[in-house]
Scaffold this active site. Sequence first.
Site, PDB file in Angstrom:
ATOM      1  N   ASP A   1       6.338  -2.750  -7.005  1.00 34.72           N
ATOM      2  CA  ASP A   1       4.948  -2.686  -7.416  1.00 34.72           C
ATOM      3  C   ASP A   1       4.856  -2.431  -8.923  1.00 34.72           C
ATOM      4  O   ASP A   1       5.584  -1.602  -9.479  1.00 34.72           O
ATOM      5  CB  ASP A   1       4.266  -1.548  -6.639  1.00 34.72           C
ATOM      6  CG  ASP A   1       2.826  -1.341  -7.033  1.00 34.72           C
ATOM      7  OD1 ASP A   1       2.018  -2.244  -6.780  1.00 34.72           O
ATOM      8  OD2 ASP A   1       2.513  -0.278  -7.596  1.00 34.72           O
TER       9      ASP A   1
ATOM     10  N   GLU B   1       6.611  -7.446  -9.091  1.00 34.55           N
ATOM     11  CA  GLU B   1       5.212  -7.740  -9.376  1.00 34.55           C
ATOM     12  C   GLU B   1       5.107  -7.644 -10.897  1.00 34.55           C
ATOM     13  O   GLU B   1       5.065  -6.540 -11.450  1.00 34.55           O
ATOM     14  CB  GLU B   1       4.279  -6.729  -8.705  1.00 34.55           C
ATOM     15  CG  GLU B   1       2.810  -7.050  -8.947  1.00 34.55           C
ATOM     16  CD  GLU B   1       1.873  -5.999  -8.390  1.00 34.55           C
ATOM     17  OE1 GLU B   1       0.799  -6.377  -7.890  1.00 34.55           O
ATOM     18  OE2 GLU B   1       2.191  -4.799  -8.462  1.00 34.55           O
TER      19      GLU B   1
END
Length: 693
Positions: free
Chosen positions: A349, A385
């Site tokens: 993330d 990401e």
Amino acid sequence: MSKHEFTVLEGTPATLGASWDGSGTNFAIFSAHATKVELCLFDSRGRRETARIPLPEYTDEVWHGYLPEIRPGQLYGYRVHGPYDPANGHRFNPNKLVLDPYALELRDEIRWHDAVFGYRIGHSRADLSFDRRDSAFVMPKCVVVDPAVTWGPDIRPNVPWADTIIYEAHVKGMTVRHPGVPDNLRGSFGGLADPHAIDHLVKLGVTAIELMPTQAFFDDRYLIEKGLTNYWGYNTVGFFAPATRYISPGANLHEFKLMVRRLHEAGIEVILDVVYNHTAEGNQMGPTLSFRGIDNASYYILADDPRYYFDTTGTGNTVNMTHPRVLQMVMDSLRYWVESCHVDGFRFDLASSLGRDRDQFSPNATFLDAVRQDPVLSKVKLIAEPWDTGVNGYQVGNFPPGWAEWNDQYRDTVRSYWKGDQSMLPALASRLTGTAERFDRRGRRPWASVNFVTAHDGFTLMDTVSYNDKHNEANQEDNRDGHSDNRSWNCGVEGPTDDPDILALRDKLRRAMMATLLLSQGTPMILMGDEIGRSQGGNNNAYCQDNEMNWLDLADIEPRNAAFAEFLRGLIALRRSRPLLSQPAFLHKGNGRVDVAWLRPDGTAMTEGDWHNPDARTLGMRLQNTTQGLLALFNSHFEPVAFSLPQPAYGANWFCLVDSDAGSLHLRRAPTIEGGQIEVPPRSLLVLEDTEE
């Protein structure tokens, strides 16, 4: 507190956490600025503190001690002494029980109370004040565990990147309504280990499941007060422990390992979505749960004024990945999940924050270099990401070799093209061939682009064709949250409708987008529930909705959605059976094995003027190797377009494999195309095959 006297030996600083060796337990915790660390033991319910034991040794900034009497199952936490001096970055408060960063299991959830804050809530000096209340009564407790487990013949699938098809899912969302999963296992790791849940993945044909955060996290206080929850889980507080909410009643962390083994037996890899960029402790006004109370100045990147935090994550803090002990913790965590839990990869993330030195991102950042050279981690799947909320945060294509990246440009292009936007052909061609302008560098391969049309963050596939605007009112933020640029089209009616023509158009667009995804070079990712038309009612930021909005319901699927699921299964099977669609090298320069050609509707090669014609919405892509050819014809016009077919290279005829307009798909004995021309229906694509008969 019990008067029982424990034997406390020196122990070792070499292994952080609580380490059971068969005879006793070694406790070790890093803190560079603490003056004393106390180990707190609790009764079996975690309600009563039974002992408070100062760790006797301090070596290389690690506090440690060995207790021969402590066995697996013991509940514990820490109290860490030191200066409470926020102006200089220190927030020690021994009145606050803090969690061991290396805890392998936690017991219970947090019960929010003002006592978990290191400062006095409501005080005129805000976080500069000091709270003396004991927080242990509302804090979860760490558990001493015996990590040994008999894996048996667990064989990792080791699916090559070029053959990988990812299914992004949520542990609870996938199993809580599953009709085949026993009630006591629904919403848990055990539920996902159930053969009925796994069978859904096997029938769909995916090769990997990417699980939204499963590491320990808590529901934010402000959400609890609104009657909401942190459903997605992007607020980690324990990098080694599984989230307690996903462990079924009476089970323990070994249930996670059972899930992994069962998925492996089905040939499916397990990829964990992990959040190492920030923690659940928030900004200077956040709670003291673990890292803040252990050594705030080491674990977090502080601002020029060290009372505050340098934040590139939008959550209030950023983990200090440049600190050697913090880096060690993250690396130890990753290796633990691979070596002890047998996971096959990670999706990171806000990964740009992991490659930063404040405002500057570098593909040679400390963490990225560490992972790249690690003998364990360099062999698993690594997905970034590639953005965060800080300056220079957008880094798609800039991660180092060995990494794949979520490609949001793929999502935006495919959505824009199929809703009929102008000037999309150059971008579409790039996405179909792996977005080479960003990823073809340093020997990277097409699989480095993780292609998706939908993900957990944003509209589902059904909502992409059903809503022009977001509808996030249920989040209680006045619809201000979530992206406003969704590249979506409601096909004429906002939200649900009974109009058969609009429903047919929506289904047609869903088929076209999924067909495009499975025809593109790169790694396709499918969002849980898109295969059966799951809708979130137009909510494009459903992070706090633990209800039917986010749950997969396989019990009552509409016929048109059942047909769509079958079409998607066929597309996945087509991709897995046609190597032309998942090439190991980029096509844009010719890779020596496959030729790619771009065709106009008249069958001739695209010209420069064609590429830059804003009204052009029809494109032919021909892929050809020495034995086979595929021709994909794309038409996002409102009207049908006649397409002149090139001469087959290997057989006498073209065969129609996919017709997204009709929803038909043929892997074998495909219908023969007679004549030299074919009509491509509006808002649809055809895939033809040229092969020796």
